[in-house]
Write a protein that holds these residues in place. Structure first.
Motif, short mmCIF file in Angstrom:
data_model
loop_
_atom_site.label_atom_id
_atom_site.label_comp_id
_atom_site.label_asym_id
_atom_site.label_seq_id
_atom_site.Cartn_x
_atom_site.Cartn_y
_atom_site.Cartn_z
N GLN A 1 -14.94 0.22 2.25
CA GLN A 1 -15.32 0.63 0.88
C GLN A 1 -15.53 2.14 0.80
O GLN A 1 -16.38 2.63 0.09
CB GLN A 1 -16.62 -0.08 0.45
N SER A 2 -14.72 2.85 1.59
CA SER A 2 -14.83 4.31 1.62
C SER A 2 -13.66 4.92 0.83
O SER A 2 -12.66 4.25 0.53
CB SER A 2 -14.79 4.77 3.08
N ARG A 3 -13.81 6.19 0.47
CA ARG A 3 -12.71 6.87 -0.22
C ARG A 3 -12.39 8.20 0.46
O ARG A 3 -11.80 9.10 -0.13
CB ARG A 3 -13.06 7.11 -1.70
N LEU A 4 -12.73 8.29 1.72
CA LEU A 4 -12.52 9.54 2.44
C LEU A 4 -11.01 9.80 2.63
O LEU A 4 -10.31 9.00 3.22
CB LEU A 4 -13.23 9.46 3.82
N TYR A 5 -10.56 10.92 2.09
CA TYR A 5 -9.13 11.30 2.12
C TYR A 5 -8.22 10.24 1.49
O TYR A 5 -7.03 10.16 1.78
CB TYR A 5 -8.66 11.59 3.55
N ASN A 6 -8.81 9.40 0.64
CA ASN A 6 -8.01 8.31 0.07
C ASN A 6 -6.92 8.83 -0.87
O ASN A 6 -5.76 8.44 -0.78
CB ASN A 6 -8.92 7.34 -0.68
N ASP A 7 -7.34 9.73 -1.83
CA ASP A 7 -6.36 10.27 -2.78
C ASP A 7 -5.25 11.03 -2.05
O ASP A 7 -4.06 10.89 -2.36
CB ASP A 7 -7.05 11.22 -3.78
N GLU A 8 -5.65 11.83 -1.07
CA GLU A 8 -4.68 12.61 -0.30
C GLU A 8 -3.71 11.68 0.45
O GLU A 8 -2.49 11.92 0.48
CB GLU A 8 -5.40 13.51 0.72
#
Lengths: 197, 257
Positions: free
Chosen positions: B201-208
């Motif tokens: 449930q993380s969004r670390l560097y997700n968009d990238e």
């Protein structure tokens, strides 16, 4: 309703004074015919000349019973005008693809060649009628166009009796025939005009 | 009764008859008319001339009055018509030109769209402007420095020697693989980041990861994989790379299918 109007117009053209039906035909058809000529290599003057000639031919056909009412007067007039213009185009040596398309769209069958064979004869015709004099013109007009009897004509002219008027009318026809024969071009055109079907 | 009058009256009678020309000629012969064919023809011609003259007179009269009435009333109207036609002509020309230009543009766009060209348009190098390192992740400083120096082979070398990797190290390695042309390895690492984020449930560097994964798929001509990612980025106005993917981008990606 349209049929009645059409029949009434034909009836009007069979009368002596035909200015009113001529006006109606001008109002209803002039611009259409002129536009058609303009769209097919002509100008407004060409269109006006063609319309006038076509209308004379139409009226003659009505009055001689050659118009049998198989199409409307407007359609018939348009077809005559087309034929006249085709003939004019051929005469001018401007036959083209456009002309061929024009023929293909012909609404009713009338032989194109039998159109403007009398073109140019109208001036000669008027000239001849002027030459026979106003008296002869009136007598012949009354007899041949208005279809009046000699008795009816006698009431309009200052002649002693019917026999004198008959002689006069006979002499008028003789002079007219003489003028026609002395103008071979007009004579030829008139013969063709009589054969127009 | 003189001969001329008699002949004239005989000929007039033929005009009212419904008989054929031959019958008329025969009838005239029986009445002692010499040269009956010629006499009949000339008489009919003369009578027809009189009738035509009468018709012509009336038609000419109406013709002239009609033309003069029309000329006066139509002159202003026709000028307006001419102006209107001229205006319409220019409008039609402008519309036609617009359609033509649109057609040419479409043909150019369609014809010139390729994965390489689109990739070139969309690609933007990833740069470490702000040090987003999380101290808690114990980032290999050598790897970051090599990335900042654009020494991508060095990044890959350091990354491959690591026994355990963070999301950030993985992402920088993925970009380095991409920069060195090894798109398959780049895809693998970026997919791992996305899977990890999904699981934690993380969004670390997700968009990238999504954007560069889409670019990698595009480079590998895997349009069916690239398109859903570009669509997701386009729909999400909060996505870091939302402004990079517009409806034109999506249309051109679809053309490549």
């Amino acid at each position: 309703m349209a049929e009645t109007k059409h029949q009434h117009l034909v009836w009007e053209l069979l009368q002596t004074n035909i200015e009113a039906p001529i006006k109606k035909l001008y109002k209803e058809n002039f611009e259409i015919v002129v536009a058609s000529i303009c769209n097919n290599g002509g100008n407004r003057d060409d269109g006006a000349d063609v319309f006038q000639e076509a209308l004379v031919l139409l009226i003659e056909k009505v009055r001689t019973g050659q118009f049998r009412g198989e199409s409307s007067l407007n359609t018939y007039l348009f077809a005559i005008a087309k034929n006249l213009w085709l003939h004019a185009l051929r005469t001018k040596g401007r036959r083209s693809k456009r002309e061929k398309e024009f023929v293909m769209n012909e609404p009713i069958a009338i032989e194109p060649d039998k159109g403007q064979r009398f073109n140019g004869a109208d001036k000669d015709l008027s000239h001849v009628m002027e030459q026979i004099g106003s008296s002869c013109k009136k007598i012949l007009n009354g007899f041949y166009y208005e279809k009046k009897s000699m008795r009816e004509l006698l009431a309009e002219f200052d002649y002693e009796n019917e026999q004198v008027l008959r002689n006069r009318k006979s002499k008028c026809m003789k002079s007219l025939k003489h003028l026609i024969v002395s103008n071979p071009a007009l004579h030829a055109n008139l013969k063709l005009w009589l054969s127009y079907e | 009764m003189n001969n001329e009058l008699h002949l004239d009256e005989l000929l007039d009678e033929t005009l009212h008859s419904n008989s054929s020309a031959a019958e008329k000629v025969e009838w005239l012969k029986q009445n002692n008319v010499s040269n009956p064919e010629k006499e009949l023809e000339l008489h009919e011609t003369a009578a027809a001339l009189v009738q035509r003259y009468a018709i012509l007179q009336q038609v000419t009269k109406v013709h002239q009055s009609f033309l003069s009435e029309n000329n006066s009333s139509d002159s202003a109207e026709s000028k307006i018509k001419v102006v209107r036609l001229q205006t319409y002509k220019w409008i039609f020309r402008a519309v036609a030109a617009s359609i033509l230009f649109a057609g040419i543009w479409f043909a150019y766009e369609y014809g010139s769209t390729s994965t390489t060209q689109l990739y070139g348009n969309l690609y933007q190098p990833y740069g470490l402007i702000v040090d987003r390192a999380d101290a808690a992740q114990n980032i290999q400083s050598g790897l970051v420095q090599a990335f900042k120096d654009k020494n991508f082979l060095q990044v890959i070398n350091i990354y491959s020697q690591l026994s355990a990797t963070s999301v950030r190290e993985k992402f920088l390695a993925a970009i380095s693989y991409m920069e060195t042309g090894d798109n398959l390895k780049s895809v693998k690492l970026l997919q791992e980041i996305l899977l990890f984020n999904q699981q934690t449930q993380s969004r670390l560097y997700n968009d990238e990861a999504e954007f560069y994964l889409a670019l990698n798929h595009l480079k590998l001509k895997a349009i069916d994989q690239a398109l859903p990612l570009f669509e997701k980025i386009h729909k999400d106005s909060n996505h870091t790379f939302h402004s990079r993917v517009n409806s034109g981008t999506l249309r051109r990606v679809r053309w490549l299918k």
